[in-house]
Design an enzyme around this catalytic site. Structure first.
Site, short mmCIF file in Angstrom:
data_model
loop_
_atom_site.label_atom_id
_atom_site.label_comp_id
_atom_site.label_asym_id
_atom_site.label_seq_id
_atom_site.Cartn_x
_atom_site.Cartn_y
_atom_site.Cartn_z
N HIS A 218 0.78 -1.24 0.00
CA HIS A 218 0.00 0.00 0.00
C HIS A 218 0.81 1.29 0.00
O HIS A 218 0.23 2.37 -0.05
CB HIS A 218 -0.97 0.00 1.19
CG HIS A 218 -0.29 -0.08 2.54
ND1 HIS A 218 -0.96 0.18 3.72
CD2 HIS A 218 0.99 -0.38 2.90
CE1 HIS A 218 -0.14 0.03 4.74
NE2 HIS A 218 1.05 -0.31 4.27
N HIS A 219 2.14 1.21 0.10
CA HIS A 219 2.95 2.43 0.14
C HIS A 219 3.40 2.91 -1.24
O HIS A 219 3.82 4.07 -1.37
CB HIS A 219 4.19 2.23 1.01
CG HIS A 219 3.90 2.02 2.46
ND1 HIS A 219 3.13 2.89 3.20
CD2 HIS A 219 4.30 1.03 3.32
CE1 HIS A 219 3.06 2.44 4.46
NE2 HIS A 219 3.76 1.32 4.55
N ALA A 220 3.38 2.05 -2.24
CA ALA A 220 3.88 2.45 -3.56
C ALA A 220 3.09 3.63 -4.09
O ALA A 220 1.87 3.69 -4.01
CB ALA A 220 3.78 1.27 -4.53
N ASP B 121 -0.66 5.16 2.89
CA ASP B 121 -0.47 6.45 2.23
C ASP B 121 -0.59 6.40 0.72
O ASP B 121 -1.12 7.32 0.08
CB ASP B 121 0.87 7.08 2.64
CG ASP B 121 2.08 6.20 2.32
OD1 ASP B 121 1.91 4.96 2.19
OD2 ASP B 121 3.20 6.74 2.21
#
Length: 387
Positions: A130-132, A172
Site C-alpha cells: 500500500h505504500h507504492a 499512504d
C-alpha cells in the site's frame, strides 16, 4: 457461484524478495499457505492462479515512466534512486518488475473474481503493498496492488468502493491515489505518524468530501483500545457510504511482537477485526469483499497464523483459536527458519472493548484520537461526531 471464497496463489509469488536480512521476507507467505493447507483451511476455498498485471493495467495507477524504470532495474539489477529502487527499504534486484507485476496481477484476479461473481470473497495474502506511489517505490512496495484493484473496479463501472487498511503503517499510497476521488472511501487505522513511518495519516487529511479517513493511534495501543477505535469509526462510515465492494488490507504488524512498530495487538485481536470486516462486507457491500495481506515482520509467530485466520474467516469457516498447529507445519518452520513454531492458533487472549457510544474520556489518548477523526470527517458524511 461456486465456493464463497477464492484464494489467489502461485508459488512464484514468493519471488518478491529483497534479499537476505530484509524484513519483508517471502517465507512469511510461504508459511501462511503451508499452515492454511495443513489445517484444511484451503479445502474450504477455491485456490486459483493469476497472471502478471500488464503494463496497461499498471498504468491505471502508475506513471508509464516509472513502470519503464522498474523494468530497467529488473533487467540489470542496478539501482534507480529516482524511482525509489536501490534504497535499504526497496533494494534493487533482478526480476523486480516480474515479481511485483505478479503480486499486482493476483489482486487483479481477486477483484475480477468478485466483480464477475465467480466468488463472493477473494484473498491475496501476498498483496497489500500500500505504500507504492504513482512514480516511486516506497516502504517495501513497488506496485500498489490494492490501489490497482480499486482502479480496475472503477474502470469496470463500480460507483463506490470502500478501502479499510488495518496495517500498523498509514496506507499512504492508496490514499494519495484516490485522495480527490469521492467514489473511493479510504479508512486507515495506524500508529500515529508522529512515531512511525511514513509520517502521514493525520485526521485532518480528509480528501474529497471527507472520503479520506485516518485514525492515528498512540504507541502502546492494544486490543481493547484498537477495537474500540475501529468500532467508533469504521462501521458508521461504511453504513453511511454503502460501498458496492469492500477492499481491505490486513497488515498484521500491529501485533505486539512485530519488530518494526509499537502497537500491542494480539493474534486474537487481529482475528476479531477480520470477523468484524467480514460482517461489514455483508452488511454494507452486499457481501463483496476483497482482502489482501500487507505488513507483518514477525515471520513465524504472527504472520502465518494471522493470515490463516483471515482466509478461514473469508471462507466462512473460522479456525477455533484453540486449534493446535500441525506437526508437519511445525517441522517446516524449523527447517525454513530454525525457529520454534507456535503450538496453537491463539495468543490466549479474549479481546473485549467498551463501545465509544457508551461515553468517552477526554483525557484518554485513544479516545482523543477517535474524537479527532470523528470531528474531522463525520460531519462531512452527515454523521454526528459525538457519541
Amino acid at each position: 457461484m461456486g465456493r464463497s471464497a477464492r484464494v489467489i496463489w502461485d508459488d512464484a509469488l514468493i519471488s518478491y524478495n529483497f534479499g537476505p536480512g530484509h524484513p519483508l521476507a517471502p517465507v512469511r507467505v510461504e508459511l501462511t499457505m503451508a499452515l492454511a493447507r495443513d489445517l484444511g483451511v484451503l479445502d474450504q476455498v477455491e485456490v486459483a492462479g493469476c497472471e502478471p498485471a500488464t503494463d496497461d493495467e499498471l498504468r491505471l495507477v502508475h506513471e508509464a515512466g516509472y513502470i519503464e524504470a522498474v523494468k530497467r532495474v529488473s533487467a540489470s539489477g542496478l539501482p534507480d534512486f529516482q524511482a525509489g529502487l536501490g534504497t535499504s527499504d526497496n533494494p534493487a534486484f533482478k526480476g523486480v518488475h516480474e515479481a511485483s507485476a505478479l503480486i499486482a496481477g493476483a489482486s487483479l484476479a481477486a477483484a475480477r473474481a468478485v466483480w464477475e461473481g465467480a466468488a463472493e470473497h477473494a484473498v491475496n495474502v501476498a498483496g497489500g503493498l500500500h505504500h507504492a506511489m504513482p512514480a516511486t517505490a516506497s516502504g517495501f512496495c513497488v506496485y500498489n496492488d490494492p490501489a490497482l484493484a480499486i482502479a480496475w473496479l472503477l474502470a469496470r463501472g463500480a460507483g463506490r468502493i470502500a478501502y479499510v487498511d488495518v496495517d500498523v503503517h498509514h496506507g499512504d499510497g492508496v490514499q494519495a491515489m484516490f485522495y480527490d476521488d469521492p467514489r473511493v472511501l479510504t479508512i486507515s487505522l495506524h500508529e500515529s505518524p508522529r512515531t512511525l513511518f511514513p509520517g502521514t495519516g493525520f485526521p485532518e487529511e480528509t480528501g474529497a468530501e471527507g472520503t479520506s479517513v485516518n485514525v492515528a493511534l498512540p504507541a502502546g495501543c492494544g486490543d481493547s483500545g484498537w477495537l474500540r477505535a475501529f468500532d467508533a469509526v469504521v462501521p458508521p462510515l461504511l453504513r453511511e457510504f454503502q460501498p458496492e465492494i469492500l477492499v481491505t488490507q490486513h497488515g498484521c504488524d500491529s501485533h505486539a511482537l512485530d519488530p518494526l512498530a509499537n502497537l500491542m495487538l494480539s493474534l486474537d485481536g487481529l482475528r476479531t477485526a477480520y470477523a468484524a470486516l467480514h460482517r461489514l462486507a455483508h452488511e454494507t457491500a452486499g457481501g463483496r469483499w476483497i482482502a489482501t495481506g500487507g505488513g507483518g515482520y514477525e515471520l513465524v509467530q504472527v504472520v502465518p497464523r494471522a493470515w490463516t485466520h483471515l482466509i478461514a474467516e473469508a471462507a466462512g469457516h473460522p479456525v477455533d483459536p484453540s486449534t493446535p498447529t500441525g506437526q508437519e507445519w511445525r517441522q517446516l518452520v524449523r527447517e525454513r527458519t530454525g525457529e520454534a513454531p507456535p503450538l496453537t492458533m491463539t495468543d490466549g487472549r479474549n479481546p473485549e472493548f467498551h463501545p465509544f457510544s457508551g461515553g468517552y474520556d477526554p483525557a484518554d489518548p485513544i479516545d482523543r484520537s477517535v474524537l479527532a477523526t470523528r470531528h474531522a470527517v463525520f460531519p462531512l458524511h452527515g454523521l454526528d461526531p459525538m457519541p
